[in-house]
Design an enzyme around this catalytic site. Structure first.
Site, short mmCIF file in Angstrom:
data_model
loop_
_atom_site.label_atom_id
_atom_site.label_comp_id
_atom_site.label_asym_id
_atom_site.label_seq_id
_atom_site.Cartn_x
_atom_site.Cartn_y
_atom_site.Cartn_z
N HIS A 1 0.92 -1.13 0.12
CA HIS A 1 0.11 -0.16 -0.10
C HIS A 1 0.90 1.08 0.04
O HIS A 1 1.53 1.58 1.06
CB HIS A 1 -1.04 -0.01 1.12
CG HIS A 1 -1.89 -1.13 1.34
ND1 HIS A 1 -3.23 -1.15 0.50
CD2 HIS A 1 -1.87 -2.55 1.94
CE1 HIS A 1 -3.90 -2.32 0.72
NE2 HIS A 1 -2.92 -3.10 1.55
N LEU A 2 0.85 1.95 -1.05
CA LEU A 2 1.71 3.13 -1.39
C LEU A 2 1.10 4.45 -0.90
O LEU A 2 1.46 5.39 -0.80
CB LEU A 2 2.27 3.01 -2.62
CG LEU A 2 3.29 2.16 -2.97
CD1 LEU A 2 3.62 2.43 -4.61
CD2 LEU A 2 4.77 2.18 -2.04
N ASN B 1 -6.39 0.70 -3.32
CA ASN B 1 -7.09 1.07 -2.39
C ASN B 1 -6.84 2.78 -1.99
O ASN B 1 -6.39 3.06 -0.74
CB ASN B 1 -7.72 0.57 -1.02
CG ASN B 1 -6.39 0.06 -0.36
OD1 ASN B 1 -5.35 0.35 -0.75
ND2 ASN B 1 -6.64 -0.05 0.99
N HIS C 1 -2.95 -12.73 1.41
CA HIS C 1 -2.42 -12.92 2.97
C HIS C 1 -3.37 -13.90 3.56
O HIS C 1 -4.38 -13.63 4.59
CB HIS C 1 -2.54 -11.44 3.77
CG HIS C 1 -3.78 -10.75 3.30
ND1 HIS C 1 -5.26 -11.11 3.15
CD2 HIS C 1 -3.84 -9.41 2.85
CE1 HIS C 1 -5.84 -10.25 2.79
NE2 HIS C 1 -5.44 -9.09 2.61
N ASN D 1 -5.53 -6.66 9.49
CA ASN D 1 -6.68 -7.26 8.89
C ASN D 1 -5.87 -8.07 7.61
O ASN D 1 -5.12 -7.69 6.56
CB ASN D 1 -7.55 -6.33 8.25
CG ASN D 1 -8.72 -7.11 7.83
OD1 ASN D 1 -9.01 -7.85 8.48
ND2 ASN D 1 -9.38 -6.27 7.14
N ASP E 1 2.11 -6.73 2.54
CA ASP E 1 0.99 -5.85 2.84
C ASP E 1 1.31 -4.72 3.70
O ASP E 1 0.73 -4.36 4.69
CB ASP E 1 0.07 -6.91 3.96
CG ASP E 1 -1.53 -6.40 3.76
OD1 ASP E 1 -1.63 -5.25 3.24
OD2 ASP E 1 -2.34 -6.76 4.50
ZN LIG Z 1 -6.13 -7.33 2.35
#
Ligand SMILES: [Zn+2]
Lengths: 455, 312
Positions: A68-69, A100, A240, A286, A313
């Protein structure tokens, strides 16, 4: 140790005495972005820069399937530049940037923007992941084909953060991406079973009074998706996996010959839900941290290949989103700069995986899942003459307490602060160019590869 | 004793008995109608209530005032807290005020635990989410002891929404520490999945455990749980798990009926049972003040004896 960072005039780098995948020391000559030679006593041309790699292990440049950047939208937590800097320091040469963001990466425009930001930053390749559904809303398919055909060449599609829970929509997505050899990466979380969920449902959630996130909510979706993928003959990738049951289902699906792959995060390989006893949301993630039995099953599955890949993640969050009550805190932890150390600790030092296995799970297989292997320039390929010179030099012999203050990520939400972990990434090379030397970034490589050539 | 009281598990058997014995002494003093003790004069107790609970707040306030402490009531409603100020910022404010003890009630499990990292004073958990409510368990144990004597070997049956109950969690821990045998009774939907790891028995059948019950504690069951399919209807719930006159009659003669409140008469408990002589519900309220006095006194480590110098 090296002068390579200072003068990159000849562009030729001679790595001396590196142990490729932990084998006998050899020299590696990097030239014109490729590996020009491997052997002992190699001599480069007179201007070649020499990197002393005695006692260092050479691995293919690592490939992260799940990063996630945060850019665009949450540049306070991470940017493409800071996140890819963290990646390079962690030995990565490619990261798959999750969709996202805000706006969501659900159009060709957004994925191309992220892809370009990655090229401008130059620390590693950024391979955008496209959203499966518009706005991650789980109702309408995004323009998957347009993202696939864009300059970013998207092959991995995911609503990560949310589950594509509608069975019909999931089926259609799996079918649709076959047209361009794409894969749907599912965040497996049955939403109704996890409303308000805070922590693995079990002894700890019962004791701490935190709403449970049951293993079955993950496993039920994985089972359904494996059956759907088999039914329509599509590729499924499971993000994950975190439970022993998930691993069993994937093992069963693979035994049927179905095209199912999956990943595990570093944190699920060493941390358990017991840590939540402190109510410190640094451990809130999560899917949630699970039990010691799950950790054992995940390690075994990674060792036997049921789990194809380690994916970080990496989920940066600003301090104020973690310095709260548990239920109010954001979910996720950063991981790019510690992943290889955690894998060494959990898998190599325990004898479960050798360095060839690490290369397979952290570079080759992720590259294949993301279909990077079709591109001759892409990292994640085995280190052989003619391959792109994307590699990582790693010292497994040192140990250090993790210091969040030293990290390149904009965020500090690492669960390992103060924990002593083995190993250190000494150097990372991306197509022959050092991005990290002596454990430090070679600098902001702004405009390093701004060529707009579409792949 | 530890510096904070966050979980009933923080208390050893000796700690728990010390609190109960101290409360006994304090009760004797207040029976002699002395309103105030000078013990905590000059100390500051902050009541930090993020969740409405007039009963609990008043109980703590009365306890602190009877020990002559200065009391600051900090209610989250209408304050900076409801405007998004973080728990940490609130904690720093309390630090600046020099709070010696912070009594916190919060809807999030673990909030008192977090707060204890940020303040120097003692933190007393006055109920956090679905986690714990240790002073409620202490006052329940105190009430049981006054009626039954020692709790060693006594059978305590706790009935109702165990899953969402902080009172149940604290009672299971404290009562087992004190040697009582606890049985939880609830529909399986209202029990945590890992309840078998708790130091207690579990039954789905209220009638089966009634004859061997010395104390029955009825927990409130919120009607909203019905909408989430925890049980089908109110009527079915009260038929299977409610305490009515017939069930009361099947318990031993000296068995007592407790309820931490607020009650839903007609749901988990019949009005005539709640009002019967075997009910301790009114005593529980009075005992709450006494037990909280003992907790504050012991946590704040008043160097003077709790009882002794008396003011008029
Ligand atoms: Zn996820």
């Amino acid at each position: 140790m090296s002068e390579a960072g200072a003068g990159r005039s000849s562009g030729e780098i001679l790595i001396k005495g590196a142990r490729i995948l932990g084998g006998e020391p050899q020299d590696i000559l990097l030239k014109d972005g490729r590996i020009a030679g491997i052997g002992s006593g190699l001599a480069g041309s007179p201007g070649a820069e020499v990197v002393d790699a005695a006692n260092l292990i050479a691995l293919p440049g690592l490939v992260d399937l799940h990063t996630h950047l945060r850019e665009p939208g949450r540049e306070d937590a991470e940017t493409v530049a800071s996140g890819t800097a963290a990646a390079a320091l962690g030995g990565y040469t490619v990261v798959h940037a999750m969709a996202n963001t805000s706006p969501v990466a659900d159009t060709a425009g957004v994925v191309e923007q992220v892809w370009r930001l990655g090229r401008q930053a130059g620390h590693c390749d950024v391979q955008p992941v496209g959203a499966v559904t518009v706005g991650l809303n789980g109702t309408h398919l995004a323009e998957l084909g347009a993202m696939a055909d864009s300059a970013a060449g998207v092959r991995v599609f995911s609503d990560d953060g949310r589950c594509v829970s509608d069975a019909v929509l999931m089926r259609r997505a799996l079918e649709y991406v076959k047209a361009f050899d794409g894969v749907v990466a599912q965040h497996a979380q049955e939403p109704r079973l996890t409303e308000g969920a805070q922590l693995n449902e079990g002894r700890m959630s019962a004791e701490l009074g935190l709403a449970g996130w049951p293993a079955v909510a993950e496993e039920a979706i994985i089972a359904r998706d494996c059956l759907l993928a088999a039914h329509v003959g599509s590729r499924l990738h499971v993000c994950h996996v975190s439970t022993a049951g998930s691993v069993e289902i994937v093992r069963w699906a693979k035994s049927k010959g179905w095209q199912v792959t999956c990943e595990v995060t570093p944190h699920h390989l060493i941390l358990t839900d017991e840590l939540a006893a402190s109510y410190d949301p640094i451990y809130k993630v999560n899917p949630p941290l699970r039990t010691a039995d799950d950790v054992r099953a995940l390690r075994e599955a990674l060792a036997d290949g049921t789990i194809d890949a380690v994916a970080t993640d990496h989920a940066p969050h600003p301090v104020e989103d973690k310095e709260t009550e548990w239920a109010a805190a954001a979910m996720g932890m950063i991981g790019l700069e510690t992943a290889l150390s955690v894998v060494q600790h959990a898998m190599v030092d325990t004898g479960l995986l050798d360095w060839a296995g690490v290369a397979d799970r952290m570079a080759y297989r992720p590259a294949v899942i993301g279909r990077l292997d079709g591109h001759s320039e892409s990292p994640g390929q085995p280190l052989r003459v003619g391959a792109p010179a994307s590699l990582t030099l790693y010292d497994p012999s040192v140990s250090r307490p993790v210091d969040p203050g030293e990290m390149a990520s904009k965020s500090r939400n690492t669960p390992y602060a103060g924990m002593v972990l083995p190993g250190r990434v000494v150097a990372t090379f991306l197509r022959g160019r050092p991005t990290v030397l002596d454990g430090k970034l070679t600098g902001p490589v702004s405009g390093a590869e701004t060529g707009e050539s579409s792949k | 004793m530890r510096r904070h009281l966050i979980s009933a598990a923080d208390l050893t058997r000796e700690d728990a008995l010390l609190i109960l014995d101290t409360a006994d002494e304090l009760a004797r003093v207040s029976e002699r109608s002395i309103k105030k003790l000078p013990t905590l004069r000059g100390r500051t107790v902050v009541n930090l209530f993020f969740e409405d609970s007039t009963r609990t707040r008043i109980s703590f306030e009365a306890a602190a005032k009877r020990l002559s402490a200065d009391v600051i009531n900090f209610s989250a409603k209408g304050s900076s807290v409801s405007k998004g100020e973080s728990l940490k910022d609130t904690a720093l404010t309390l630090e600046a005020m020099g709070a010696d003890a912070v009594v916190i009630r919060h809807s999030a499990s673990g909030a008192p635990h977090r707060l204890s990292n940020w303040v120097r004073g003692s933190v007393v958990n006055a109920g956090d989410g679905t986690h714990e409510h240790p002073t409620q368990a202490l006052l329940d144990a105190f009430t049981m002891r006054r009626r039954l004597g020692s709790l060693e070997g006594r059978c305590v049956t706790i009935v109702g929404d165990i899953l969402h109950s902080r009172v149940a969690r604290s009672n299971v821990l404290l009562l087992s520490t004190l040697g009582a045998k606890v049985t939880l009774v609830a529909p399986p939907t209202l029990l945590p999945v890992a309840v078998d790891s708790w130091p207690c028995e579990v039954s789905y059948d209220f009638d089966e455990v009634l004859p061997k019950t010395d104390v029955v504690m009825m927990l409130r069951v919120q009607r909203e749980r019905m909408n989430a399919a925890y049980f089908p209807t109110e009527r079915e719930y009260s038929r299977r798990y409610g305490l009515d006159r017939e069930r009361l009659a099947r318990m031993p003669q000296d068995a007592i009926v407790m309820h931490p409140g607020p009650m839903i008469r007609g749901m988990e408990i019949a009005a005539e049972v709640a009002d019967s002589a075997r009910s301790t519900i009114v005593e529980q309220v009075a005992n709450g003040v006494t037990v909280r006095m003992a907790v504050l006194y012991l946590l704040l480590g008043g160097s003077e004896p709790a009882i002794g110098k008396e003011t008029e």
